[in-house]
Design a protein around this motif. Structure first.
Motif, PDB file in Angstrom:
ATOM      1  N   VAL A   1       0.918  -1.076   0.069  1.00 25.47           N
ATOM      2  CA  VAL A   1       0.082   0.119   0.105  1.00 25.47           C
ATOM      3  C   VAL A   1       1.021   1.304   0.023  1.00 25.47           C
ATOM      4  N   LYS A   2       2.036   1.251   0.819  1.00 20.97           N
ATOM      5  CA  LYS A   2       2.917   2.564   0.926  1.00 20.97           C
ATOM      6  C   LYS A   2       3.535   2.603  -0.542  1.00 20.97           C
ATOM      7  N   PHE A   3       3.862   1.596  -1.179  1.00 16.53           N
ATOM      8  CA  PHE A   3       4.465   1.573  -2.692  1.00 16.53           C
ATOM      9  C   PHE A   3       3.340   2.460  -3.582  1.00 16.53           C
ATOM     10  N   VAL A   4       2.409   1.882  -3.301  1.00 20.36           N
ATOM     11  CA  VAL A   4       1.169   2.457  -4.388  1.00 20.36           C
ATOM     12  C   VAL A   4       0.993   4.016  -3.865  1.00 20.36           C
ATOM     13  N   ALA A   5       0.818   4.231  -2.738  1.00 23.20           N
ATOM     14  CA  ALA A   5       0.549   5.467  -2.086  1.00 23.20           C
ATOM     15  C   ALA A   5       1.540   6.426  -2.437  1.00 23.20           C
ATOM     16  N   ARG A   6       2.682   6.255  -2.594  1.00 25.56           N
ATOM     17  CA  ARG A   6       4.050   7.178  -3.001  1.00 25.56           C
ATOM     18  C   ARG A   6       3.776   7.482  -4.607  1.00 25.56           C
ATOM     19  N   LEU A   7       3.178   6.751  -5.009  1.00 29.58           N
ATOM     20  CA  LEU A   7       2.884   6.960  -6.824  1.00 29.58           C
ATOM     21  C   LEU A   7       1.698   7.951  -6.873  1.00 29.58           C
ATOM     22  N   TYR A   8       0.644   7.776  -5.980  1.00 34.28           N
ATOM     23  CA  TYR A   8      -0.656   8.625  -6.262  1.00 34.28           C
ATOM     24  C   TYR A   8      -0.977   9.685  -5.391  1.00 34.28           C
ATOM     25  N   ALA A   9      -0.194   9.579  -4.216  1.00 34.36           N
ATOM     26  CA  ALA A   9      -0.668  10.513  -3.193  1.00 34.36           C
ATOM     27  C   ALA A   9       0.873  11.430  -2.698  1.00 34.36           C
ATOM     28  N   THR A  10       0.353  12.482  -2.259  1.00 32.93           N
ATOM     29  CA  THR A  10       1.602  13.478  -1.643  1.00 32.93           C
ATOM     30  C   THR A  10       2.330  12.731  -0.361  1.00 32.93           C
ATOM     31  N   LYS A  11       3.282  13.127  -0.156  1.00 29.59           N
ATOM     32  CA  LYS A  11       3.987  12.662   1.019  1.00 29.59           C
ATOM     33  C   LYS A  11       3.347  12.679   2.456  1.00 29.59           C
ATOM     34  N   ALA A  12       2.505  14.134   2.432  1.00 31.39           N
ATOM     35  CA  ALA A  12       1.714  14.500   3.361  1.00 31.39           C
ATOM     36  C   ALA A  12       0.539  13.741   3.912  1.00 31.39           C
TER      37      ALA A  12
END
Length: 224
Positions: free
Chosen positions: A88-99
């Motif tokens: 989930v973290k891997f995908v979130a780094r692609l589609y969401a901001t760090k914040a």
């Protein structure tokens, strides 16, 4: 809006090539959820994959300035040796901001209800657990279009109800491109319909019930 221009897609088969689409051109209006209707093998899922960028056409192009999801519930992209959280973290780094990273991970963890398995390798998951994680991951992000191929809910009755509720919420602010054998599901979520009957015959209907009626009529006629 999604614009399809001169799209051709084929696969090599014994004795030649099978054309799923040949020189297809059409325009899907902005803000409208679209039902893709057709018999098995007509090309519904292939068209979704090309719109989502997972599959490539032989020629032609698909144009859109809108954000488009991966197919909802798709779990084939998970890395089995990584935990659910790490995937989930891997995908979130692609589609969401760090914040927003922690918020997205927390959403999926709560939604999927995997408990301690969220921090265990994906390869230890059952197919149902993978589906719950994948569905939650798909719902964690805001897209203009969600690609939905037969998956609207997973798990037991309580969890399926949870899925239907968040789907209804997403449908208020985003459009769906949907394939489903449940015609009632298409009626509930979609505004217009495409009937895909052959590589060169895709018809647009402004009424989903009308499209379903026409499709069922043609299917009944073809049986005889």
């Amino acid at each position: 809006m999604i614009k399809i221009e001169n799209l051709t897609k084929s696969y090599r088969v014994p004795g030649g090539r099978h054309y799923v689409f040949k020189d297809l051109s059409l325009e899907l209006p902005a803000g409208k959820s679209v039902a893709l209707i057709g018999r098995n093998g007509a090309g519904k899922s292939t068209l979704l994959r090309m719109i989502g960028g997972i599959d490539k056409p032989d020629s032609g192009r698909i144009i859109s300035q809108r954000s488009i999801s991966w197919p909802v519930g798709l779990s084939g992209g998970f890395q089995g040796s990584l935990t659910g959280r790490e995937n989930v973290k891997f995908v979130a780094r692609l589609y969401a901001t760090k914040a927003d990273l922690k918020e997205k991970v927390a959403f999926v963890e709560e939604f999927a209800e995997l408990g301690k398995y969220f921090d265990m390798p994906i390869k230890t998951y059952s197919s149902g657990m993978r589906s719950r994680l994948s569905f939650g991951l798909s719902m964690a992000f805001k897209f203009d279009y969600y690609l939905v191929d037969e998956v609207t809910a997973v798990g037991d009755a309580r969890f399926r109800d949870k899925c239907h509720k968040i789907f209804a919420e997403k449908n208020k602010e985003s459009a769906f491109l949907m394939v489903s054998h449940s015609l009632d599901t298409l009626k509930n979520y979609c505004d217009i319909a495409l009937i895909i009957s052959s590589s060169s015959n895709v018809n647009v209907y402004n009424s989903v019930p009308e499209a379903i009626e026409e499709y069922l009529k043609n299917e009944s006629r073809n049986k005889f």
